[in-house]
Design a protein around this motif. Sequence first.
Motif, PDB file in Angstrom:
ATOM      1  N   VAL A 109       0.829  -1.208   0.000  1.00  0.00           N
ATOM      2  CA  VAL A 109       0.000   0.000   0.000  1.00  0.00           C
ATOM      3  C   VAL A 109       0.862   1.257   0.000  1.00  0.00           C
ATOM      4  O   VAL A 109       0.600   2.216  -0.749  1.00  0.00           O
ATOM      5  CB  VAL A 109      -0.963  -0.007   1.215  1.00  0.00           C
ATOM      6  CG1 VAL A 109      -1.613   1.360   1.408  1.00  0.00           C
ATOM      7  CG2 VAL A 109      -2.042  -1.071   1.030  1.00  0.00           C
ATOM      8  N   GLU A 110       1.909   1.268   0.817  1.00  0.00           N
ATOM      9  CA  GLU A 110       2.777   2.459   0.891  1.00  0.00           C
ATOM     10  C   GLU A 110       3.498   2.702  -0.431  1.00  0.00           C
ATOM     11  O   GLU A 110       3.677   3.846  -0.851  1.00  0.00           O
ATOM     12  CB  GLU A 110       3.764   2.309   2.049  1.00  0.00           C
ATOM     13  CG  GLU A 110       3.084   2.471   3.411  1.00  0.00           C
ATOM     14  CD  GLU A 110       4.008   2.256   4.582  1.00  0.00           C
ATOM     15  OE1 GLU A 110       5.052   1.574   4.410  1.00  0.00           O
ATOM     16  OE2 GLU A 110       3.702   2.751   5.682  1.00  0.00           O
ATOM     17  N   LEU A 160      -5.355   5.196   1.611  1.00  0.00           N
ATOM     18  CA  LEU A 160      -5.216   5.753   2.965  1.00  0.00           C
ATOM     19  C   LEU A 160      -6.058   4.979   3.971  1.00  0.00           C
ATOM     20  O   LEU A 160      -5.634   4.756   5.120  1.00  0.00           O
ATOM     21  CB  LEU A 160      -5.609   7.241   2.974  1.00  0.00           C
ATOM     22  CG  LEU A 160      -4.620   8.208   2.306  1.00  0.00           C
ATOM     23  CD1 LEU A 160      -5.177   9.631   2.329  1.00  0.00           C
ATOM     24  CD2 LEU A 160      -3.261   8.169   3.000  1.00  0.00           C
ATOM     25  N   HIS A 161      -7.271   4.559   3.549  1.00  0.00           N
ATOM     26  CA  HIS A 161      -8.134   3.745   4.421  1.00  0.00           C
ATOM     27  C   HIS A 161      -7.445   2.403   4.742  1.00  0.00           C
ATOM     28  O   HIS A 161      -7.444   1.952   5.886  1.00  0.00           O
ATOM     29  CB  HIS A 161      -9.488   3.491   3.752  1.00  0.00           C
ATOM     30  CG  HIS A 161     -10.408   4.664   3.759  1.00  0.00           C
ATOM     31  ND1 HIS A 161     -10.755   5.344   4.907  1.00  0.00           N
ATOM     32  CD2 HIS A 161     -11.063   5.294   2.747  1.00  0.00           C
ATOM     33  CE1 HIS A 161     -11.577   6.331   4.614  1.00  0.00           C
ATOM     34  NE2 HIS A 161     -11.784   6.332   3.301  1.00  0.00           N
ATOM     35  N   TYR A 162      -6.877   1.790   3.696  1.00  0.00           N
ATOM     36  CA  TYR A 162      -6.157   0.539   3.909  1.00  0.00           C
ATOM     37  C   TYR A 162      -4.977   0.738   4.860  1.00  0.00           C
ATOM     38  O   TYR A 162      -4.747  -0.053   5.774  1.00  0.00           O
ATOM     39  CB  TYR A 162      -5.631  -0.007   2.572  1.00  0.00           C
ATOM     40  CG  TYR A 162      -6.623  -0.814   1.767  1.00  0.00           C
ATOM     41  CD1 TYR A 162      -7.491  -1.722   2.377  1.00  0.00           C
ATOM     42  CD2 TYR A 162      -6.687  -0.692   0.381  1.00  0.00           C
ATOM     43  CE1 TYR A 162      -8.394  -2.469   1.634  1.00  0.00           C
ATOM     44  CE2 TYR A 162      -7.583  -1.439  -0.378  1.00  0.00           C
ATOM     45  CZ  TYR A 162      -8.434  -2.324   0.253  1.00  0.00           C
ATOM     46  OH  TYR A 162      -9.325  -3.071  -0.483  1.00  0.00           O
ATOM     47  N   SER A 186      -6.848  -6.409   9.256  1.00  0.00           N
ATOM     48  CA  SER A 186      -6.662  -6.903   7.896  1.00  0.00           C
ATOM     49  C   SER A 186      -7.399  -6.023   6.894  1.00  0.00           C
ATOM     50  O   SER A 186      -8.373  -5.347   7.240  1.00  0.00           O
ATOM     51  CB  SER A 186      -7.165  -8.350   7.791  1.00  0.00           C
ATOM     52  OG  SER A 186      -6.352  -9.209   8.572  1.00  0.00           O
ATOM     53  N   ALA A 187      -6.939  -6.048   5.649  1.00  0.00           N
ATOM     54  CA  ALA A 187      -7.538  -5.218   4.599  1.00  0.00           C
ATOM     55  C   ALA A 187      -9.011  -5.547   4.398  1.00  0.00           C
ATOM     56  O   ALA A 187      -9.799  -4.674   4.022  1.00  0.00           O
ATOM     57  CB  ALA A 187      -6.769  -5.400   3.294  1.00  0.00           C
ATOM     58  N   ARG A 188      -9.400  -6.805   4.647  1.00  0.00           N
ATOM     59  CA  ARG A 188     -10.794  -7.201   4.423  1.00  0.00           C
ATOM     60  C   ARG A 188     -11.760  -6.514   5.379  1.00  0.00           C
ATOM     61  O   ARG A 188     -12.975  -6.550   5.184  1.00  0.00           O
ATOM     62  CB  ARG A 188     -10.935  -8.725   4.493  1.00  0.00           C
ATOM     63  CG  ARG A 188     -10.862  -9.339   5.849  1.00  0.00           C
ATOM     64  CD  ARG A 188     -11.016 -10.855   5.821  1.00  0.00           C
ATOM     65  NE  ARG A 188      -9.842 -11.509   5.278  1.00  0.00           N
ATOM     66  CZ  ARG A 188      -8.773 -11.876   6.007  1.00  0.00           C
ATOM     67  NH1 ARG A 188      -8.750 -11.653   7.309  1.00  0.00           N
ATOM     68  NH2 ARG A 188      -7.745 -12.445   5.433  1.00  0.00           N
ATOM     69  N   THR A 189     -11.237  -5.872   6.444  1.00  0.00           N
ATOM     70  CA  THR A 189     -12.113  -5.162   7.385  1.00  0.00           C
ATOM     71  C   THR A 189     -12.501  -3.778   6.853  1.00  0.00           C
ATOM     72  O   THR A 189     -13.395  -3.136   7.391  1.00  0.00           O
ATOM     73  CB  THR A 189     -11.442  -4.998   8.763  1.00  0.00           C
ATOM     74  OG1 THR A 189     -10.268  -4.178   8.623  1.00  0.00           O
ATOM     75  CG2 THR A 189     -11.057  -6.345   9.358  1.00  0.00           C
ATOM     76  N   VAL A 190     -11.808  -3.318   5.787  1.00  0.00           N
ATOM     77  CA  VAL A 190     -12.139  -2.019   5.185  1.00  0.00           C
ATOM     78  C   VAL A 190     -13.329  -2.216   4.249  1.00  0.00           C
ATOM     79  O   VAL A 190     -13.266  -2.978   3.294  1.00  0.00           O
ATOM     80  CB  VAL A 190     -10.935  -1.448   4.403  1.00  0.00           C
ATOM     81  CG1 VAL A 190     -11.318  -0.137   3.716  1.00  0.00           C
ATOM     82  CG2 VAL A 190      -9.754  -1.226   5.338  1.00  0.00           C
ATOM     83  N   GLU A 191     -14.424  -1.536   4.543  1.00  0.00           N
ATOM     84  CA  GLU A 191     -15.638  -1.685   3.735  1.00  0.00           C
ATOM     85  C   GLU A 191     -15.591  -0.739   2.539  1.00  0.00           C
ATOM     86  O   GLU A 191     -15.474   0.470   2.705  1.00  0.00           O
ATOM     87  CB  GLU A 191     -16.877  -1.419   4.593  1.00  0.00           C
ATOM     88  CG  GLU A 191     -17.083  -2.467   5.682  1.00  0.00           C
ATOM     89  CD  GLU A 191     -18.372  -2.265   6.457  1.00  0.00           C
ATOM     90  OE1 GLU A 191     -19.186  -1.414   6.022  1.00  0.00           O
ATOM     91  OE2 GLU A 191     -18.563  -2.948   7.475  1.00  0.00           O
ATOM     92  N   LEU A 192     -15.657  -1.340   1.343  1.00  0.00           N
ATOM     93  CA  LEU A 192     -15.628  -0.555   0.111  1.00  0.00           C
ATOM     94  C   LEU A 192     -16.816  -0.888  -0.763  1.00  0.00           C
ATOM     95  O   LEU A 192     -17.327  -2.004  -0.724  1.00  0.00           O
ATOM     96  CB  LEU A 192     -14.343  -0.863  -0.681  1.00  0.00           C
ATOM     97  CG  LEU A 192     -12.989  -0.497  -0.069  1.00  0.00           C
ATOM     98  CD1 LEU A 192     -11.879  -0.962  -1.001  1.00  0.00           C
ATOM     99  CD2 LEU A 192     -12.879   1.003   0.181  1.00  0.00           C
TER     100      LEU A 192
END
Length: 365
Positions: A140-141, A166-168, A177-183
Motif C-alpha cells: 500500500v505504501e 489511505l483507508h487501507y 486486515s484489509a478485508r475489514t475495510v468496507e468498500l
Amino acid sequence: MALQCGIVGLPNVGKSTLFNCLSNAKAQAANFPFCTIEPNVGVITVPDERLINLAKIDNPKKVIPTTIEIVDIAGLVKGASKGEGLGNKFLANIRNTDAIIHVLRCFENANITHVDGSVNPVRDKEIIDTELQLKDLETVENRLGKTFKQAQGGDKTAKKVYDILLHYKEALEQGKSARTVELEKEDHKLVSDLCLLTDKPVLYVCNVDEASAATGNAHVEAVRQAIADENAELLIVAAATEADIAELEDYEERQMFLEEVGLKESGVNRLIKAAYRLLNLETYFTTGPDETRAWTYSKGTKAPQAAGIIHTDFEKGFIRAEVIKYDDYVALGSEKACRETGKIAIEGKEYVVQDGDIMHFLFNV
C-alpha cells in the motif's frame, strides 16, 4: 474454472496431513518445519448429494462432479514479511490464491513440536496475520507514493484510489486486515490489482484431537472469540482422525468410524464445501441418459456466461435456457414429467443462474 484455496499456517499445525486427506497428491507429512517446500496443488472433487440423486433418476453412462483446487503452502514463521524462513516464497504463493484456509493447531501432543514451544492458536493466528498485514502495508505504501503525484495533478480516479489506499493504510497500521475495510464494489475494482493478502476471504480450520472432533475444546473457543468481528467461518476438523478415515476403503466402515467420534459427515467433506462457498462458487447441473454433470460458476453469473462454461459456442450463440429447479426434478422423477406439469421455465440472457438449477441451453452458431 481454476480458482484456488491456499492452506496456510505455522509449521507443524497439520496443514499437510489435512491436504493429504483432501487430495490424492501426497504432500510429505513430517514432524519438522518446511516439509512442504513447493506448494502442492490438489484438484479436489466437491461432494454433492444432489448429483448422486440426479444420477439415480437418469442412470447415466457417466457422472462427473465439479472440482476446486487446493494448494498446500509452506509453513510461515515470524519475520516472513522480511524474508525470514521461506517468507518471500510463501507470500508469493499465497498471493496467487483466491482464498485462504488458515489451519490452527488446537490440540496438545508432546510428540509433535510447536515452532513457538507451546499450543496457543490465537497467538499463532496473530503471527500470520501480522506478517501478512506488514507485507500488505508495504504494498500500500509503495502504491501511495506512485499515486500521490497523479492525485495532486487533478486525476479524479487517482484521487479516489489515493483515498482508498489511505483507508487501507490506517487499518493495517492498527493491526487490522484489509478485508475489514468496507468498500463499494466499484471502489474495490479500482484497487483489485493490489492483490492484498489480507483482503482475501478466509476460513479458519481448528485442528483438534479426536476427542474434540464433534464439540471442540477451549482452544477452539478462544479462536472463535478472536475472530468474532471478522465475518469469517470456523470449522473444527481432527486431521489425524480424518487421515485414519481416508485409509478405509469401504463407505460403510467410514460411516461407522464417523459415528463413533460423534460426526454425521467427515471434516474433509465439510471443509471442501466451505472452501467452495469461500470462493463464492455455486453449481448448476446438466443431466440425461449419457451424462449427469455438475458445473461450477461464480455466484451471480447470467445464463449466457453459464452456458459458456460448457463451450464458448454456447455463449456466443445463446438463444435461451430451459431451467428446471432441482426439487421439482427430484419430486417428479424426469424431464418429461417436469415438461408435462409446466415445471420448465424458459429464461433469456438476463437470467441469473441459481444454485442447483438443472439447465438445458439452446444456441445457434
